[in-house]
Motif scaffolding. Structure first.
Motif, PDB file in Angstrom:
ATOM      1  N   SER A  77      -1.448  -1.117   8.119  1.00  0.00           N
ATOM      2  CA  SER A  77      -2.779  -0.784   8.642  1.00  0.00           C
ATOM      3  C   SER A  77      -3.766  -0.262   7.596  1.00  0.00           C
ATOM      4  O   SER A  77      -4.966  -0.188   7.871  1.00  0.00           O
ATOM      5  N   ALA A  93      13.803  -1.854  -2.238  1.00  0.00           N
ATOM      6  CA  ALA A  93      13.585  -0.411  -2.108  1.00  0.00           C
ATOM      7  C   ALA A  93      13.998   0.027  -0.705  1.00  0.00           C
ATOM      8  O   ALA A  93      14.539   1.115  -0.519  1.00  0.00           O
ATOM      9  N   ASN A  94      13.760  -0.875   0.252  1.00  0.00           N
ATOM     10  CA  ASN A  94      13.957  -0.567   1.675  1.00  0.00           C
ATOM     11  C   ASN A  94      15.441  -0.418   2.017  1.00  0.00           C
ATOM     12  O   ASN A  94      16.098  -1.331   2.512  1.00  0.00           O
ATOM     13  N   MET A  97       9.593   6.632 -10.438  1.00  0.00           N
ATOM     14  CA  MET A  97      10.093   5.401  -9.833  1.00  0.00           C
ATOM     15  C   MET A  97       9.648   4.142 -10.577  1.00  0.00           C
ATOM     16  O   MET A  97      10.215   3.062 -10.394  1.00  0.00           O
ATOM     17  N   SER A 100      11.910  -2.300   9.881  1.00  0.00           N
ATOM     18  CA  SER A 100      10.952  -3.423   9.769  1.00  0.00           C
ATOM     19  C   SER A 100      11.260  -4.313   8.563  1.00  0.00           C
ATOM     20  O   SER A 100      10.806  -5.447   8.498  1.00  0.00           O
ATOM     21  N   MET A 158       6.775  10.736  -2.678  1.00  0.00           N
ATOM     22  CA  MET A 158       7.188   9.503  -1.986  1.00  0.00           C
ATOM     23  C   MET A 158       6.496   9.429  -0.635  1.00  0.00           C
ATOM     24  O   MET A 158       5.806  10.361  -0.226  1.00  0.00           O
ATOM     25  N   GLY A 159       6.706   8.334   0.083  1.00  0.00           N
ATOM     26  CA  GLY A 159       6.186   8.213   1.440  1.00  0.00           C
ATOM     27  C   GLY A 159       6.785   9.300   2.337  1.00  0.00           C
ATOM     28  O   GLY A 159       7.821   9.884   2.010  1.00  0.00           O
ATOM     29  N   GLU A 185      16.922   1.149   4.321  1.00  0.00           N
ATOM     30  CA  GLU A 185      17.295   1.086   5.741  1.00  0.00           C
ATOM     31  C   GLU A 185      17.799  -0.303   6.115  1.00  0.00           C
ATOM     32  O   GLU A 185      18.556  -0.469   7.080  1.00  0.00           O
ATOM     33  N   TYR A 235       3.617 -10.394  12.172  1.00  0.00           N
ATOM     34  CA  TYR A 235       4.988 -10.422  11.647  1.00  0.00           C
ATOM     35  C   TYR A 235       5.503 -11.838  11.377  1.00  0.00           C
ATOM     36  O   TYR A 235       6.324 -12.032  10.489  1.00  0.00           O
ATOM     37  N   ILE A 280      10.716   8.923   3.820  1.00  0.00           N
ATOM     38  CA  ILE A 280      11.823   9.193   2.872  1.00  0.00           C
ATOM     39  C   ILE A 280      11.786  10.659   2.404  1.00  0.00           C
ATOM     40  O   ILE A 280      12.827  11.237   2.087  1.00  0.00           O
ATOM     41  N   LEU A 337       9.006  -2.173   2.622  1.00  0.00           N
ATOM     42  CA  LEU A 337       8.556  -1.666   3.911  1.00  0.00           C
ATOM     43  C   LEU A 337       9.374  -0.426   4.226  1.00  0.00           C
ATOM     44  O   LEU A 337      10.394  -0.175   3.592  1.00  0.00           O
ATOM     45  N   ILE A 360       6.059   2.903  -3.133  1.00  0.00           N
ATOM     46  CA  ILE A 360       6.747   1.928  -4.007  1.00  0.00           C
ATOM     47  C   ILE A 360       5.825   0.746  -4.300  1.00  0.00           C
ATOM     48  O   ILE A 360       5.749   0.278  -5.449  1.00  0.00           O
ATOM     49  N   THR A 414       0.809  -1.219   0.000  1.00  0.00           N
ATOM     50  CA  THR A 414       0.000   0.000   0.000  1.00  0.00           C
ATOM     51  C   THR A 414       0.844   1.272   0.000  1.00  0.00           C
ATOM     52  O   THR A 414       0.299   2.372   0.011  1.00  0.00           O
ATOM     53  N   GLY A 415       2.161   1.122  -0.003  1.00  0.00           N
ATOM     54  CA  GLY A 415       3.030   2.298   0.044  1.00  0.00           C
ATOM     55  C   GLY A 415       3.278   2.876  -1.341  1.00  0.00           C
ATOM     56  O   GLY A 415       2.788   2.365  -2.353  1.00  0.00           O
TER      57      GLY A 415
HETATM   58  P1  NDP Z   1       5.374   4.327   2.323  1.00  0.00           P
HETATM   59  O1  NDP Z   1       5.308   4.925   3.682  1.00  0.00           O
HETATM   60  O2  NDP Z   1       4.653   4.991   1.232  1.00  0.00           O
HETATM   61  O3  NDP Z   1       4.865   2.787   2.384  1.00  0.00           O
HETATM   62  C1  NDP Z   1       5.339   1.870   3.315  1.00  0.00           C
HETATM   63  C2  NDP Z   1       4.641   0.524   3.176  1.00  0.00           C
HETATM   64  O4  NDP Z   1       5.102  -0.361   4.207  1.00  0.00           O
HETATM   65  C3  NDP Z   1       3.131   0.584   3.368  1.00  0.00           C
HETATM   66  O5  NDP Z   1       2.546  -0.480   2.660  1.00  0.00           O
HETATM   67  C4  NDP Z   1       2.963   0.365   4.866  1.00  0.00           C
HETATM   68  O6  NDP Z   1       1.674  -0.193   5.198  1.00  0.00           O
HETATM   69  C5  NDP Z   1       4.060  -0.658   5.148  1.00  0.00           C
HETATM   70  N1  NDP Z   1       4.648  -0.500   6.473  1.00  0.00           N
HETATM   71  C6  NDP Z   1       5.151   0.644   7.000  1.00  0.00           C
HETATM   72  N2  NDP Z   1       5.661   0.410   8.218  1.00  0.00           N
HETATM   73  C7  NDP Z   1       5.476  -0.910   8.466  1.00  0.00           C
HETATM   74  C8  NDP Z   1       5.769  -1.745   9.579  1.00  0.00           C
HETATM   75  N3  NDP Z   1       6.359  -1.291  10.680  1.00  0.00           N
HETATM   76  N4  NDP Z   1       5.434  -3.038   9.490  1.00  0.00           N
HETATM   77  C9  NDP Z   1       4.819  -3.531   8.387  1.00  0.00           C
HETATM   78  N5  NDP Z   1       4.498  -2.792   7.311  1.00  0.00           N
HETATM   79  C10 NDP Z   1       4.834  -1.489   7.355  1.00  0.00           C
HETATM   80  O7  NDP Z   1       6.922   4.174   1.974  1.00  0.00           O
HETATM   81  P2  NDP Z   1       7.635   4.281   0.546  1.00  0.00           P
HETATM   82  O8  NDP Z   1       6.953   3.357  -0.406  1.00  0.00           O
HETATM   83  O9  NDP Z   1       7.858   5.687   0.203  1.00  0.00           O
HETATM   84  O10 NDP Z   1       9.072   3.693   0.880  1.00  0.00           O
HETATM   85  C11 NDP Z   1       9.314   2.302   1.082  1.00  0.00           C
HETATM   86  C12 NDP Z   1      10.818   2.074   1.123  1.00  0.00           C
HETATM   87  O11 NDP Z   1      11.347   2.372  -0.168  1.00  0.00           O
HETATM   88  C13 NDP Z   1      11.564   2.974   2.106  1.00  0.00           C
HETATM   89  O12 NDP Z   1      12.633   2.274   2.665  1.00  0.00           O
HETATM   90  C14 NDP Z   1      12.103   4.107   1.220  1.00  0.00           C
HETATM   91  O13 NDP Z   1      13.288   4.664   1.737  1.00  0.00           O
HETATM   92  C15 NDP Z   1      12.372   3.349  -0.072  1.00  0.00           C
HETATM   93  N6  NDP Z   1      12.331   4.180  -1.279  1.00  0.00           N
HETATM   94  C16 NDP Z   1      11.189   4.834  -1.605  1.00  0.00           C
HETATM   95  C17 NDP Z   1      11.113   5.620  -2.748  1.00  0.00           C
HETATM   96  C18 NDP Z   1       9.846   6.300  -3.144  1.00  0.00           C
HETATM   97  O14 NDP Z   1       9.799   6.903  -4.234  1.00  0.00           O
HETATM   98  N7  NDP Z   1       8.795   6.248  -2.377  1.00  0.00           N
HETATM   99  C19 NDP Z   1      12.299   5.798  -3.617  1.00  0.00           C
HETATM  100  C20 NDP Z   1      13.443   5.020  -3.201  1.00  0.00           C
HETATM  101  C21 NDP Z   1      13.448   4.251  -2.077  1.00  0.00           C
HETATM  102  P3  NDP Z   1       0.403   0.786   5.466  1.00  0.00           P
HETATM  103  O15 NDP Z   1       0.155   1.502   4.161  1.00  0.00           O
HETATM  104  O16 NDP Z   1      -0.663  -0.151   5.820  1.00  0.00           O
HETATM  105  O17 NDP Z   1       0.822   1.714   6.563  1.00  0.00           O
END
Ligand code: NDP
Ligand code: MG
Length: 424
Positions: free
Chosen positions: A77, A160-161, A303, A142, A241-242, A163, A119, A245, A138, A53, A50-51
């Motif tokens: 969530s 992508a993650n 992206m 996490s 982006m999220g 971290e 988890y 980030i 993620l 990426i 759902t994020g």
């Molecule tokens: P988002 O915040 O948009 O999405 C994060 C996703 O992970 C959501 O599906 C969220 O679920 C889930 N999530 C978040 N925290 C947890 C947790 N503690 N446990 C389980 N699931 C979790 O993030 P991005 O997509 O922006 O970024 C994802 C990764 O990609 C990061 O590491 C970022 O640095 C990297 N990245 C992102 C880019 C971008 O353009 N966005 C570019 C390059 C790298 P829910 O929606 O239900 O909360």
């Protein structure tokens, strides 16, 4: 016919495993062999569907659905977004880690696939051997354990993650090497570097040049930094982006993390990785070779292009994404980054020099500070101050194992939280 295609598929898998062993390539964790046969769909699971990426990965899959078999999608969530996704896609199963969201989802869906909670389920689907590829998207720490488990189980990871590599780069890259699983970067800069390195050898690389947009505060007066608001920091000039980030990009901690990510992915020393501010975000990164030649990868800041490359590496599939045209390249600027403006970039270099568990401290403290800034519990300029204090107060471990990395993460979070609470 079915039997024949099964035999061919087993043969190709064996070929893949053997060629990975033979063709182990030094400069990165991606064997230079042809992945997958066109006869088979690639079975893909997405952590963080759902994020930003995750959704863009689904957009890429939607363009060529016949190429992919969607296995599991995980979310934390945002079950309403998941319901929307399931109107379009039909994965084998879903995992929800937030208990309330899991219950709400169960009560409001007629999805016929597996619905899993927590988890343990997330870790077990990440390492499910039916996956050909795991998209690790993620946020934050996490992602470490599921990414590690996938690599240990010989599953390729489109990462992508970042971290995960910042916190546990040594352990993650060893897991990939030891199991001949591939770690393919989604991050646009690292995808650019990978594209520049195709056909090259490690000994030919002199330098990696990572580009950075410079974020929204590239020209802000330094005296005004103390007044930066959450809204201003979330307003990235080029990328959508999220939120985590986006804040990391405004402090340039994101670029510091990417220096660390490049070190682990491509095996380059810190002294071989330069950062340049390139406000247009057209050149996504460059590689300079020993003969003085420089290769760069260019594209619009979208992206979906690096995601598509990671999903199909080393092949390229046709996509009708918007094209970069010559007029958009008429002005390409480059500037030296300034550590006074971006102290988080300095902290990343210092932490990387220290090595050991320092990067896990850096990442954990940054996660807590970014969350606190988003909740308006600390100011923008306190982010780097608190991280710096945490870095100098957590016990150093020279060669941490995964458990010690997890302990470091917890300890650093606690320490940072205490610093934030003491402020009140
Ligand atoms: P988002 O915040 O948009 O999405 C994060 C996703 O992970 C959501 O599906 C969220 O679920 C889930 N999530 C978040 N925290 C947890 C947790 N503690 N446990 C389980 N699931 C979790 O993030 P991005 O997509 O922006 O970024 C994802 C990764 O990609 C990061 O590491 C970022 O640095 C990297 N990245 C992102 C880019 C971008 O353009 N966005 C570019 C390059 C790298 P829910 O929606 O239900 O909360
Ligand atoms: Mg990036």
């Amino acid at each position: 016919m079915y039997l024949l295609s099964k035999i061919i598929s087993i043969y190709l898998r064996l070929y893949l495993i053997i060629s990975r062993i033979i063709l182990k390539n030094d400069w990165h964790l991606i064997a230079n062999c042809k992945e997958q046969n066109n006869m088979n769909q690639k079975t893909v699971s997405i952590l963080g569907a759902t994020g930003s990426i995750g959704i863009q990965t689904l957009d890429v899959i939607k363009k060529n659905p016949e190429n992919y078999n969607l296995n599991y999608l995980t979310i934390n969530s945002n079950y309403k977004k998941l319901l929307e996704i399931l109107d379009i896609f039909n994965p084998h199963g879903v995992v929800i880690t937030d208990e309330n969201a899991y219950k709400e989802f169960k009560a409001s869906t007629n999805f016929k696939g597996e619905i899993l909670f927590g988890y343990d389920s997330l870790n077990s689907i990440a390492s499910d051997n039916s996956n050909d590829l795991l998209v690790s998207a993620l946020v934050g720490f996490s992602g470490v354990i599921p990414t590690y488990l996938a690599l240990q189980n010989r599953i390729d990871v489109a990462l992508a993650n970042k971290e995960t590599l910042v916190s546990a780069g040594n352990i993650i890259t060893q897991a990939a090497k030891n199991n001949n699983s591939r770690l393919i970067a989604i991050d646009s800069e690292h995808s650019a570097i990978l594209q520049c390195l195709v056909g090259e050898e490690v000994k030919s690389v002199e330098k990696i040049i990572l580009t950075a947009s410079g974020g929204p505060f590239r020209n802000t007066d330094l005296d005004d930094f103390k007044n930066i608001t959450v809204k201003q920091a979330l307003n990235h000039p080029n990328w959508s982006m999220g939120s985590k980030i986006t804040i990391d990009s405004s402090t340039m901690m994101n670029k510091g993390f990417e220096v660390i990510e490049a070190h682990w992915l491509f095996g380059t020393e810190l002294s071989q990785i330069d950062v340049t501010i390139h406000p247009q975000s057209i050149i996504h990164s460059m590689v300079q070779f020993v003969d003085g030649s420089i290769k760069a990868q260019l594209g619009l800041p979208d992206m979906k292009i690096p995601i598509s490359y990671a999903l199909n590496y080393p092949e390229r599939l046709y996509y009708d994404f918007q094209r970069l045209t010559i007029d958009k390249m008429s002005k390409l600027e480059f500037y030296e980054p300034d550590f006074q403006r971006y102290p988080c970039l300095r902290l990343s270099y210092e932490s990387m020099e220290l090595g050991g568990n320092s990067n896990a401290v850096l990442n954990a403290s940054n996660e807590v500070c970014v969350a606190a800034f988003l909740e308006e519990r600390i100011s923008f300029i306190e982010i780097n101050q608190i991280i710096e204090k945490t870095l100098s107060n957590i016990d150093y471990i020279e060669n941490p194992d995964l458990n010690q990395i997890i302990e470091t993460d917890l300890e650093s979070r606690k320490y940072t939280e205490n610093l934030i609470n003491k402020k009140k």
